[in-house]
Design a protein around this motif. Structure first.
Motif, PDB file in Angstrom:
ATOM      1  N   GLN A 176      -7.182   6.407  -5.650  1.00 62.15           N
ATOM      2  CA  GLN A 176      -7.530   7.419  -5.084  1.00 62.15           C
ATOM      3  C   GLN A 176      -6.611   8.685  -5.499  1.00 62.15           C
ATOM      4  N   THR A 177      -7.187   9.692  -5.460  1.00 61.00           N
ATOM      5  CA  THR A 177      -6.331  10.931  -5.469  1.00 61.00           C
ATOM      6  C   THR A 177      -7.497  12.130  -4.756  1.00 61.00           C
ATOM      7  N   ARG A 178      -6.823  13.181  -3.900  1.00 62.11           N
ATOM      8  CA  ARG A 178      -7.640  13.842  -2.917  1.00 62.11           C
ATOM      9  C   ARG A 178      -8.471  14.381  -3.942  1.00 62.11           C
ATOM     10  N   LEU A 223       0.902  -0.828   0.254  1.00 56.89           N
ATOM     11  CA  LEU A 223       0.107   0.005   0.498  1.00 56.89           C
ATOM     12  C   LEU A 223       0.533   1.379   0.026  1.00 56.89           C
ATOM     13  N   TYR A 224       0.629   2.147  -0.722  1.00 60.01           N
ATOM     14  CA  TYR A 224       1.233   3.789  -1.388  1.00 60.01           C
ATOM     15  C   TYR A 224       0.553   4.547  -0.787  1.00 60.01           C
ATOM     16  N   VAL A 225       1.529   5.251  -0.610  1.00 63.94           N
ATOM     17  CA  VAL A 225       0.350   7.037  -0.799  1.00 63.94           C
ATOM     18  C   VAL A 225       1.388   7.922  -1.154  1.00 63.94           C
ATOM     19  N   ALA A 226       0.946   9.265  -1.896  1.00 56.09           N
ATOM     20  CA  ALA A 226       1.339  10.356  -2.860  1.00 56.09           C
ATOM     21  C   ALA A 226       0.828  11.454  -1.482  1.00 56.09           C
ATOM     22  N   GLU A 274       1.256  16.271   3.613  1.00 51.44           N
ATOM     23  CA  GLU A 274      -0.148  15.917   3.634  1.00 51.44           C
ATOM     24  C   GLU A 274      -0.179  14.719   2.432  1.00 51.44           C
ATOM     25  N   VAL A 275      -1.029  13.688   2.424  1.00 53.48           N
ATOM     26  CA  VAL A 275      -0.795  12.464   1.941  1.00 53.48           C
ATOM     27  C   VAL A 275      -2.049  12.440   0.784  1.00 53.48           C
ATOM     28  N   VAL A 276      -1.963  12.637  -0.508  1.00 57.68           N
ATOM     29  CA  VAL A 276      -2.944  13.516  -0.825  1.00 57.68           C
ATOM     30  C   VAL A 276      -3.553  12.296  -2.687  1.00 57.68           C
ATOM     31  N   GLY A 277      -2.951  11.219  -2.192  1.00 52.45           N
ATOM     32  CA  GLY A 277      -2.875   9.759  -3.091  1.00 52.45           C
ATOM     33  C   GLY A 277      -2.760   8.647  -2.138  1.00 52.45           C
ATOM     34  N   THR A 278      -3.816   7.510  -3.255  1.00 55.49           N
ATOM     35  CA  THR A 278      -3.085   5.865  -2.636  1.00 55.49           C
ATOM     36  C   THR A 278      -2.883   5.750  -3.547  1.00 55.49           C
ATOM     37  N   ARG A 333      -6.907  16.900  -7.777  1.00 54.73           N
ATOM     38  CA  ARG A 333      -7.263  16.011  -9.367  1.00 54.73           C
ATOM     39  C   ARG A 333      -6.647  17.043 -10.263  1.00 54.73           C
ATOM     40  N   GLY A 334      -5.832  17.056 -10.806  1.00 52.07           N
ATOM     41  CA  GLY A 334      -5.637  16.939 -12.248  1.00 52.07           C
ATOM     42  C   GLY A 334      -4.080  17.939 -12.149  1.00 52.07           C
ATOM     43  N   ARG A 335      -2.775  17.611 -11.734  1.00 50.06           N
ATOM     44  CA  ARG A 335      -1.842  18.248 -11.094  1.00 50.06           C
ATOM     45  C   ARG A 335      -0.898  16.863 -10.997  1.00 50.06           C
ATOM     46  N   GLY A 336      -0.962  16.030 -11.941  1.00 55.50           N
ATOM     47  CA  GLY A 336       0.248  15.037 -12.204  1.00 55.50           C
ATOM     48  C   GLY A 336      -0.062  13.394 -10.598  1.00 55.50           C
ATOM     49  N   ILE A 337      -0.486  13.947 -10.074  1.00 52.55           N
ATOM     50  CA  ILE A 337      -0.189  12.705  -8.876  1.00 52.55           C
ATOM     51  C   ILE A 337      -0.860  11.915  -9.277  1.00 52.55           C
TER      52      ILE A 337
END
Length: 155
Positions: free
Chosen positions: A93-95, A58-61, A66-70, A99-103
């Motif tokens: 999942q991106t917060r 399990l990963y997070v971005a 702050e966690v902004v994706g997983t 979204r739209g920021r390349g995450i």
């Protein structure tokens, strides 16, 4: 939109509440995810199982702490293709406000690079049929809609 430089790392139990909030905020998911504290033991149990598995990660971005994706990856080895190993990406999942920021692209790119480094034959993922924007996103990243998936809910 501005591209953000997110850090991708393995999730820790300290990230759990932020990850749960990402899923609970998803109107299309339909998985019954909730930030209700009474559900936390179920999430902790699932996290422990994932963490203990040698084939799941399990990963997070993270952006500015702050966690902004997983997302989660799973390695599966099959007898097809002469006993090949494949990487499955799930629960991307991106917060919503990020979204739209390349995450999302950074998360998928990270997973694909790990797959290449470890000699995986292919990377695959599934996406809810209603997520048309996500489908376009995955196709821009080079994925092709090659199969039809089926599910049956047991509980």
């Amino acid at each position: 939109m501005q591209q953000e430089k997110a850090t991708i790392r393995e999730a820790t139990e300290d990230d759990l509440e932020a990850i749960i909030a990402l899923f609970a905020d998803d109107p299309l998911g339909g998985h019954g995810d909730t930030t209700d504290p009474q559900a936390l033991p179920e999430y902790r149990s699932a996290f422990a199982q994932i963490s203990a598995s040698p084939n799941e990660t399990l990963y997070v971005a993270e952006l500015d702490g702050e966690v902004v994706g997983t997302f989660q990856t799973m390695i599966t080895t099959t007898l097809t293709a002469r006993g090949s190993a494949n990487l499955i990406i799930e629960a991307v999942q991106t917060r919503a406000d990020m979204r739209g920021r390349g995450i999302g692209a950074a998360m998928i790119g990270f997973a694909m690079e790990r797959a290449r480094e470890t000699g995986m034959r292919l990377v695959q993922l599934t996406s809810n049929a209603a997520r048309k924007d996500a489908h376009r996103f995955y196709e821009r990243l080079g994925f092709t809609p090659s199969h039809i998936g089926f599910k049956i809910k047991l509980k």
